[in-house]
Design a protein around this motif. Structure first.
Motif, short mmCIF file in Angstrom:
data_model
loop_
_atom_site.label_atom_id
_atom_site.label_comp_id
_atom_site.label_asym_id
_atom_site.label_seq_id
_atom_site.Cartn_x
_atom_site.Cartn_y
_atom_site.Cartn_z
N HIS A 354 45.48 64.68 23.39
CA HIS A 354 44.64 64.29 24.53
C HIS A 354 45.33 64.53 25.88
O HIS A 354 46.37 63.92 26.16
CB HIS A 354 44.26 62.82 24.43
CG HIS A 354 43.39 62.50 23.25
ND1 HIS A 354 42.09 62.93 23.15
CD2 HIS A 354 43.64 61.80 22.11
CE1 HIS A 354 41.57 62.51 22.00
NE2 HIS A 354 42.50 61.83 21.35
N LEU A 356 44.52 63.39 28.63
CA LEU A 356 44.49 62.16 29.44
C LEU A 356 45.76 61.32 29.26
O LEU A 356 46.08 60.50 30.11
CB LEU A 356 43.27 61.30 29.09
CG LEU A 356 41.97 61.61 29.85
CD1 LEU A 356 40.80 60.86 29.23
CD2 LEU A 356 42.11 61.25 31.33
N LYS A 373 45.16 62.17 35.13
CA LYS A 373 44.15 63.21 35.28
C LYS A 373 44.78 64.59 35.25
O LYS A 373 44.12 65.57 34.92
CB LYS A 373 43.41 63.02 36.60
CG LYS A 373 42.60 61.74 36.69
CD LYS A 373 41.90 61.65 38.04
CE LYS A 373 41.10 60.36 38.16
NZ LYS A 373 40.41 60.26 39.44
N GLU A 384 39.34 56.05 34.46
CA GLU A 384 39.30 56.31 33.02
C GLU A 384 39.89 55.15 32.23
O GLU A 384 39.38 54.79 31.17
CB GLU A 384 40.05 57.61 32.71
CG GLU A 384 39.36 58.88 33.18
CD GLU A 384 39.60 59.18 34.65
OE1 GLU A 384 39.21 60.28 35.08
OE2 GLU A 384 40.16 58.34 35.38
N THR A 434 38.32 61.24 23.12
CA THR A 434 37.69 62.51 22.77
C THR A 434 36.39 62.69 23.53
O THR A 434 36.14 63.75 24.13
CB THR A 434 37.44 62.60 21.26
OG1 THR A 434 38.69 62.55 20.56
CG2 THR A 434 36.71 63.88 20.89
N GLU A 437 37.08 63.17 27.29
CA GLU A 437 37.59 64.49 27.61
C GLU A 437 36.55 65.59 27.44
O GLU A 437 36.56 66.60 28.16
CB GLU A 437 38.84 64.78 26.78
CG GLU A 437 40.04 63.94 27.23
CD GLU A 437 41.18 63.90 26.25
OE1 GLU A 437 42.24 63.37 26.61
OE2 GLU A 437 41.00 64.38 25.11
N THR A 440 34.79 65.49 30.57
CA THR A 440 35.64 66.05 31.62
C THR A 440 35.53 67.57 31.67
O THR A 440 35.49 68.17 32.74
CB THR A 440 37.11 65.67 31.36
OG1 THR A 440 37.22 64.25 31.31
CG2 THR A 440 38.01 66.19 32.47
N GLU A 441 35.47 68.19 30.50
CA GLU A 441 35.41 69.64 30.43
C GLU A 441 34.14 70.21 31.04
O GLU A 441 34.08 71.39 31.37
CB GLU A 441 35.54 70.09 28.97
CG GLU A 441 36.92 69.84 28.39
CD GLU A 441 36.99 70.15 26.91
OE1 GLU A 441 35.96 70.61 26.35
OE2 GLU A 441 38.05 69.91 26.30
#
Length: 496
Positions: A354, A356, A373, A384, A434, A437, A440-441
């Motif tokens: 991860h 993060l 981040k 987060e 998961t 993220e 986030t993508e």
């Protein structure tokens, strides 16, 4: 306990409004805990939560041996501390047996705050000096004397730093001034303390004490680099001051291989004063200051006696003795080593997975997960972290976040925490990160802002059910979800 606080909701009592006198953990969706056992807590609906943050219920919530010892002594006698009693003598012997030989005089109090306040009195009386060196982001208690030396507190309030208080950089090798790539971070951070002493002395100030948690909790689960405390102690003692090791949150075997966390720094490091509390009574209010005979004699010769009505009362000492018995009989230090190592291994695997997770640090059952981040810049992932602790709560796991940026997930559970508990916690953390993220993508800048992860209320945690029902999960998510149904697809994905 020092954790994250929300702005309190106003409460009504007999038609009157009560303002900021009540702080609520998970203010957006608070939990009403009705009972607890071991490492588990249960709400009014029977929902079970895995407690990953309670360093007070040290040997486990409502441990039967501790409960039995409390009740047995209560049936015989509980009184103030003006009378002789075997319990206080026996407990003092048991405590000092865990410490270096020079630390031989005990003063019993009711709380860690009282213990740290008394430690300051002892230090100031010893040489007649006044000034105190503390670490940035440190927390040492809620009394006025301790808020004055706790940047974690006074930097948030209207109070200004007092002239007799000097703040040294936190010896944080991940996010601090001197990092893991420094050739000698311990010496560099200790040199900062030496500079503070020299500057203070040039202005006619005199150092009474340096105070630090042996492992800094509220500051973000910081483990000082090896050699730092020894070097600081040299500088402070040369200036006529004493070294106070605050073990209120991290003592009694939490470090695993050592009973006291300061012992990680080697046999050549011995504090002048040690304070302890929280886990000492497994929830019962008992605390202690242990110091040297020389410091104690100087204190007593001043003429002002120290007396604490309830400190060291027969019941408190019976409770403390029972806690020591359980730590030994159940080999909870060994458990801290075994489970702590296993948990760290699981988290290191998650760190590799991860983005993060910027750093995993800790020892025994005292572990921090620093969320970022950006790995290169080590930008704190504050929003987060708040999202994660709320989502973990929905999954029946109680965590908290702290540190200067409130981005460090803190793990300091009851010492009976198991490998199964560790796996359960990490599996849910994996799932939540998961999803986070994946969201986030979808953003072009690759980060989630505080506006994207909607501002869930910050909460007090000070400082979980494995069978969460679907209906309760849905209810919690409606009340607690990161964003409303009116937000974008991004928001909806965050709620899944």
């Amino acid at each position: 306990m020092c954790e994250l606080y929300s702005k309190p909701d106003t409460l009504a009592l007999r038609g009157k409004h009560i303002g900021p006198s009540c702080k609520v953990f998970f203010a957006a969706d608070p939990i009403k805990i009705m009972r607890a056992q071991g490492q588990y807590m249960f709400d009014e609906k029977g929902q079970r939560y895995l407690d990953c943050i309670n360093n007070v219920a040290h040997v486990g919530h409502c441990h039967p041996e501790v409960v039995k010892a409390t009740a047995k002594q209560m049936e015989l006698l509980n009184t103030n501390s003006r009378f002789l009693h075997d319990n206080i003598v026996e407990y003092a012997k048991r405590l000092t047996a865990t410490l270096p030989q020079t630390l031989s005089v005990c003063y019993f109090t009711n709380s860690g705050s009282e213990a740290n306040d008394l430690a300051l009195r002892l230090a100031r009386q010893f040489r007649g000096h006044q000034d105190v060196i503390t670490l940035d982001h440190a927390y040492h208690g809620h009394l006025t004397s301790l808020i004055e030396i706790s940047p974690y507190k006074f930097q948030k309030g209207k109070d200004v730093k007092k002239e007799f208080v000097h703040v040294a950089p936190t010896p944080d090798t991940y996010r601090g001034k001197y990092r893991e790539d420094h050739e000698d971070a311990a010496t560099a951070y200790a040199d900062e303390v030496e500079k503070i002493i020299e500057d203070a002395q040039s202005r006619g100030r005199k150092i009474a004490a340096f105070i630090a948690e042996s492992m800094q909790s509220c500051g973000g689960q910081i483990i000082p680099p090896a050699g730092y405390f020894q070097k600081v102690a040299e500088h402070v003692r040369r200036a006529g001051g004493v070294f106070i090791a605050d073990e209120v949150q991290v003592g009694f075997g939490r470090a695993g291989r050592h009973f006291w966390s300061f012992q990680m720094h080697g046999k050549d490091f011995i504090p002048d004063i040690v304070t302890m509390g929280k886990p000492m009574g497994n929830g019962h209010p008992v605390a202690c200051v242990v110091t040297t005979k020389e410091i104690a004699e100087t204190f007593s010769s001043a003429g002002m006696e120290y007396f604490n009505t309830y400190g060291g009362n027969p019941v408190s000492c019976a409770v403390g003795l029972a806690v020591l018995d359980v730590i030994e009989k159940e080999n909870l230090q060994g458990n801290a080593v075994r489970v702590g190592n296993y948990l760290t291994e699981l988290l290191e695997a998650q760190k590799a997975k991860h983005p993060l997770i910027g750093d995993i640090r800790g020892v025994g059952l005292f572990i921090g997960i620093d969320l970022v981040k950006d790995h290169e810049k080590r930008t704190p992932a504050t929003a987060e972290a708040q999202h994660v602790i709320y989502k973990m709560k929905e999954e029946g796991v109680l965590l908290s976040a702290d540190g200067p940026y409130r981005n460090v997930l803190k793990i300091k559970p009851p010492m009976c925490f198991t490998e199964e508990d560790a796996k359960f916690m990490v599996d849910h953390l994996d799932g939540i990160l998961t999803v986070l993220e994946e969201v986030t993508e979808t953003k072009s800048d690759g980060v989630i802002s505080e506006n994207t992860v909607c501002r869930t209320k910050e909460v007090h945690v000070e400082q979980p059910n494995h069978g969460t029902t679907e209906s309760r999960e849905n209810h919690s998510r409606k009340r607690n979800g990161v964003c409303s149904d009116q937000r974008t697809l991004l928001s909806k994905r965050l709620k899944t």
